[in-house]
Design a protein around this motif. Structure first.
Motif, short mmCIF file in Angstrom:
data_model
loop_
_atom_site.label_atom_id
_atom_site.label_comp_id
_atom_site.label_asym_id
_atom_site.label_seq_id
_atom_site.Cartn_x
_atom_site.Cartn_y
_atom_site.Cartn_z
N CYS A 210 0.86 -1.18 0.00
CA CYS A 210 0.00 0.00 0.00
C CYS A 210 0.90 1.23 0.00
O CYS A 210 1.99 1.22 0.57
N HIS A 223 -9.07 13.67 -6.32
CA HIS A 223 -7.88 12.95 -5.87
C HIS A 223 -6.69 13.88 -5.75
O HIS A 223 -5.82 13.69 -4.89
N ALA A 272 -8.39 8.12 2.03
CA ALA A 272 -8.17 7.26 0.88
C ALA A 272 -6.93 6.42 1.11
O ALA A 272 -5.97 6.86 1.76
N ASP A 274 -4.45 3.67 -1.18
CA ASP A 274 -4.13 3.05 -2.46
C ASP A 274 -3.47 1.70 -2.22
O ASP A 274 -2.46 1.61 -1.50
N ASP A 282 -3.46 -1.45 -12.30
CA ASP A 282 -3.56 -0.13 -11.68
C ASP A 282 -3.83 -0.26 -10.18
O ASP A 282 -4.51 -1.20 -9.74
N PRO A 283 -3.31 0.68 -9.38
CA PRO A 283 -3.61 0.65 -7.94
C PRO A 283 -5.10 0.81 -7.68
O PRO A 283 -5.82 1.49 -8.42
N LEU A 284 -5.54 0.17 -6.64
CA LEU A 284 -6.95 0.22 -6.24
C LEU A 284 -7.09 1.22 -5.09
O LEU A 284 -6.44 1.07 -4.06
N ARG A 285 -7.91 2.24 -5.29
CA ARG A 285 -8.08 3.28 -4.27
C ARG A 285 -9.41 3.06 -3.54
O ARG A 285 -10.47 3.00 -4.17
#
Length: 947
Positions: A210, A223, A272, A274, A282-285
């Motif tokens: 993370c 964001h 949030a 990430d 792609d990173p998951l937010r």
């Protein structure tokens, strides 16, 4: 379904619209097609199964679901609801929604559910047919549960939990915080992790790492507007991760959280996180939005819940295979649920418990707003309803007492009040017990006070919303209840300058407002504060409150010795649970039936009621408290004990037990406390004096060390000085010896020179030669000057005649001094003749002085007359001859006629300056010659002594 499909469309039916959720916690809602009003609701977790007609069959436009209801497994009733859509394509969308809702069940559970329903193969088969063939890409769903915990720095420099309530976190502005987010996957299809990190992780999401926690004020934030917090620690790998970050209150991007609520502070906070998940490029937010309330940094909370924020995220993934044949995922959608309160829902962290079995008879979890909930959430103030029903005999007895109550209290009043005042009569009885007159002047004073400005306006407005939030009268912001409470609190704060407003007064005031108008409630509040001793509890830094708590501790020692010993072992002190009881008269925590009954007895008996009720509560809870540890005891007082007093029967039993408890020796315990305080004050005074003396002693010790160091340096310097003195004394002694030896040799040489005729002759010749050279030098210097100033000297001699009279007195003084000098020189000459041991240089010095005195110029008396020739003045060496007399006479006549002309004055100044310079040069040359002569004599003497 066949019967429904065979019905003609023209036949009357119920036209409805259906809303289907995408989570197992939602509701299937039916709306009327014409008015769009809600007809009924069905919980998804009570739907046993869903089916639709086979594609291409006559029932392709129909679908159905079975819903169960009932308290027990045996009494469960199953109802099947069948629907027909006029648009066949809509059935596919309905089936997709039901399939998505059922996908939240673990696959193992879904397979068992299908196995149990094998009796209806056509229905179960249609469940899979509705979704379609299992070809990639296929929908996969995972559930991630996020737990957010916030801590703030305290006075000890550590982090303590932030209060968390239904309305969100309660934060203090301007204080550094620590945010911790734990992410855990709660689906059951996760296989155990392998020791080898490269092993394929199947069945669930594998969280590799993370990036950190992002924070921003408000909700629905971009964001780019979020601020990355400083990461303190983090761990990831497998089905979960944990991140801890530091929230610096001084950052400008987060300055909005330093403003108290109501002054432009944000009502929401967005967090949030990430995540990097294996297989997803792609990173998951994950974005968490939660309400917050900002308070000043000095705000103190009486009680609060330490429960964290729990929120679930439903990750819908699309599974695909790349060109190399490897499995990849794409995020199709991210859905989130509202905050979960597991303390109230009493559910484990497993999706299998979110959907009960079709035959399960467990009732639905209680609503958070229901007062009968037995979770960890404390009971809200103002909870409970008081019945107004009363027996006829009770009303008759009260009627007789009220009719006879014209002066002192009737005898039967005490018993009736202890049993409980009827709700319909409480307002009047409370006013009579307190002695509040209907024509009390305080009522007029109250009308004046509410119009004045209050210095505690902001504090009161902040506390109003937290007073009796469970009661309908005070729930609405800006309603009648809150406005009345605001005016009453402001009026008392203005009325009592010494106490002002203290947190806790609003609960007592709200209790009174529920039974009488504002004016009477204000008068009764003043009576309670001044005549019943409550005001003393708020004064002088709560000194009286500490004294009451000491009395309670002593009473517990006498009546509940084992419980007090248990508290002492755990470190639980009376102020941890009884301070709020005494300050608010039990109104802030307990349900209203018990609060009203306690106030009945308190208005009757006074301050002793506080001790009786406290001892009664401790006695009833004694067995439970003896089994708890420190945290358990405090939680019991905060949560469990108020909930056990919700029933009116429990309230009556508590008050009855309290009235039976005898409270004795309170005065003795008060004296003990006062004595203890006095001794403590004396000890504190002694300690302060001791600390002061220690400081002084330390300073004196430092001064002593400095003086000792200086003394050591002085001693060393003295020793060095003594050594130098001894050395110099030896040098002086040697010098005196040398001088004595040289003096002896000098005398011997002088005697030898006197006896030698040749030596005396040579010395005389040498002295004459030196004198001749000296005179020659003087003549050379004077001849050059006389050549230039010959004419000017004549003019000055003529001018001297004009001022001669002014110098007569100076001449007399000069003659007198010359006479004295002559006498002194004669005496010195006589002394020199008597003592021949005088050094030759001294004799020469005295001779030079005598010569200088004899050669000193003197003024001549010059008085011109018209007949005789003017007398020639006495000239020094270098004076003019008489051959120039005629020319001088002409100049004399001209100069006398104009003695103060500019030319005369200028010439006079030049002559004086030249004369002064000549005298100075003559004296300097004489002194130089004398010094040379003396040095020559000394050299001769040294050479003789060496010979």
């Amino acid at each position: 379904m066949k019967e429904l499909s065979s019905m003609p469309e023209s036949r009357d039916g119920i036209a409805v619209s259906i809303s289907i959720p995408v989570c197992s916690q939602g509701l299937v809602v039916l709306y009327q097609a014409d008015s769009n009003s809600v007809m009924t609701r069905y919980a998804v977790n009570r739907i046993s199964f869903y089916a639709r007609g086979a594609a291409g069959s006559p029932v392709a436009s129909c679908f159905a679901f079975t819903w169960s209801h009932g308290e027990t497994k045996e009494s469960a009733v199953y109802r099947c609801h069948v629907f027909r859509c006029h648009i066949a394509e809509a059935v596919n969308q309905v089936s997709s929604c039901f399939a998505k809702a059922f996908e939240r069940i673990p696959r193992s559970m879904a397979s068992s559910l299908v196995g149990d329903l094998s009796a209806a193969p056509s229905m179960t088969g249609s469940l899979t047919e509705a979704v379609g063939p299992a070809v990639p890409p296929m929908q996969l769903m995972h559930v991630l549960e996020c737990t957010v915990d916030i801590k703030e720095t305290d006075a000890k420099g550590t982090f303590s939990h932030v209060p968390k309530e239904r309305l969100g976190f309660k934060l203090r502005g301007g204080i550094d915080k620590q945010v911790t987010i734990n992410v855990k996957q709660v689906t059951n299809n996760i296989q155990p992790e392998s020791d080898d990190p490269q092993t394929t992780y199947t069945g669930g999401l594998y969280i590799e790492r993370c990036f950190g926690i992002l924070l921003a004020p408000g909700r629905s934030v971009k964001h780019s507007d979020m601020r990355l917090l400083e990461m303190v620690s983090g761990s990831s790998g497998g089905s979960g991760c944990s991140v801890c970050a530091l929230w610096n209150a001084g950052e400008s991007a987060l300055a909005a959280f330093n403003v108290a609520s109501g002054d432009g502070a944000p009502a929401y906070m967005s967090l949030a996180l990430d995540l990097v998940i294996r297989g997803i490029p792609d990173p998951l937010r994950l974005v968490i939005e939660t309400p917050v309330k900002i308070f000043p940094p000095t705000e103190r909370f009486w009680y609060y819940s330490k429960r964290p924020l729990v929120q679930q995220f439903y990750i819908n993934l699309k599974e695909s295979v790349d060109t190399l044949g490897q499995l990849q995922y794409e995020v199709a959608s991210i859905e989130t649920s509202d905050e979960l309160d597991r303390s109230r829902l009493n559910l484990p962290l497993s999706l299998s418990s979110l959907l009960p079995s079709p035959l399960s008879s467990a009732p639905a979890p209680p609503s958070p707003s229901e007062p009968d909930s037995d979770g960890d959430e404390p009971l809200l103030s103002g909870t409970g309803e008081v019945s107004k029903d009363c027996g006829e005999d009770v009303l008759v007895n009260w009627a007789q007492v009220l009719r006879s109550w014209t002066g002192p209290r009737p005898r039967a009043l005490n018993h009736l009040v202890r049993v409980g005042v009827p709700e319909a009569l409480r307002g009047e009885v409370w006013l009579r017990l307190a002695g509040v007159d209907q024509n009390d002047k305080l009522m007029e004073t109250y009308r004046t006070l509410i119009s004045k400005e209050c210095p505690f306006e902001q504090v009161i407005q902040r506390d109003i919303a937290r007073t009796f939030p469970a009661h309908d009268f005070f729930r609405e912001a800006g309603g009648l209840g809150q406005d009345s409470l605001l005016r009453m609190a402001r009026a008392y704060a203005v009325y009592d300058h010494e106490v002002g407003y203290c947190q806790g007064l609003s609960f007592l005031a709200a209790t009174l407002l529920l039974h009488m108008p504002e004016e009477q409630a204000f008068c009764l509040l003043v009576k309670l504060m001044y005549e019943y001793g409550l005001r003393e509890l708020y004064k002088d830094g709560f000194e009286a409150l500490y004294m009451r708590l000491h009395q309670l501790d002593r009473l517990m020692d006498e009546q509940l010795n084992d419980l007090r010993a248990h508290f002492q072992e755990l470190g639980v002190e009376p102020h941890m649970f009884a301070s709020q009881w005494f300050l608010t008269v039990f109104t802030a925590r307990f349900p209203l039936p018990l609060v009203y009954h306690i106030l009945d007895v308190f208005l009757l008996q006074g301050i002793d009621t506080l001790f009786q009720v406290a001892l009664a509560l401790l006695s009833r809870s004694r067995k439970d408290l003896l089994q708890h540890d420190f945290e358990g005891v405090l939680k019991y007082f905060r949560v469990t004990l108020p909930k056990k007093c919700r029933a009116e029967e429990s309230s009556r039993q508590i008050v009855k037990l309290a009235c039976s408890i005898k409270v004795k020796r309170l005065q003795k315990h008060q004296q003990e406390y006062e004595k203890f305080i006095k001794e403590s004050a004396e000890k504190e005074k002694i300690n302060v004096e001791l600390e002061r003396l220690k400081v002084i002693n330390t300073q004196l010790q430092q001064e002593k060390e400095v003086l000792e160091s200086q003394l050591t340096e002085a001693r060393s310097s003295s020793e060095e000085s003594q050594k130098e003195a001894v050395h110099y004394a030896a040098v002086a002694r040697d010098y005196r010896e040398i001088c004595a030896r040289l003096d002896k040799q000098l005398h011997h040489m002088q005697d030898s020179v006197k006896d030698c005729v040749n030596c005396s002759l040579k010395l005389a010749q040498k002295d004459n030669k030196e004198e001749t050279e000296q005179k020659g030098d003087e003549k050379e210097g004077s001849s050059e000057t006389e050549a230039r100033l010959r004419q000017r000297v004549r003019d000055l001699e003529l001018e001297l005649a004009q001022v001669k009279l002014a110098h007569v007195q100076a001449q007399c003084s000069n003659q007198e001094l010359s006479h004295q000098l002559t006498v002194a020189l004669n005496e010195v000459q006589a002394a020199v003749n008597q003592k021949q041991s005088v050094a030759p240089w001294l004799v020469r010095t005295l001779g030079s002085i005598m010569e200088a005195a004899q050669n000193r110029p003197s003024f001549q008396t010059y008085l011109p007359n018209a007949t005789d020739q003017p007398a020639m003045p006495l000239h020094r060496q270098g004076s003019f001859s008489n051959s120039q007399g005629s020319h001088s006479q002409v100049n004399l006549d001209r100069r006398v006629s104009d003695p103060y002309s500019p030319d005369v004055v200028r010439r006079k100044k030049d002559i004086n300056a030249k004369r002064h310079s000549m005298l100075v040069e003559s004296n300097l040359s004489k002194e130089a010659k004398e010094i040379n002569r003396r040095s020559h004599d000394v050299t001769i003497v040294k050479n003789l002594s060496m010979g």
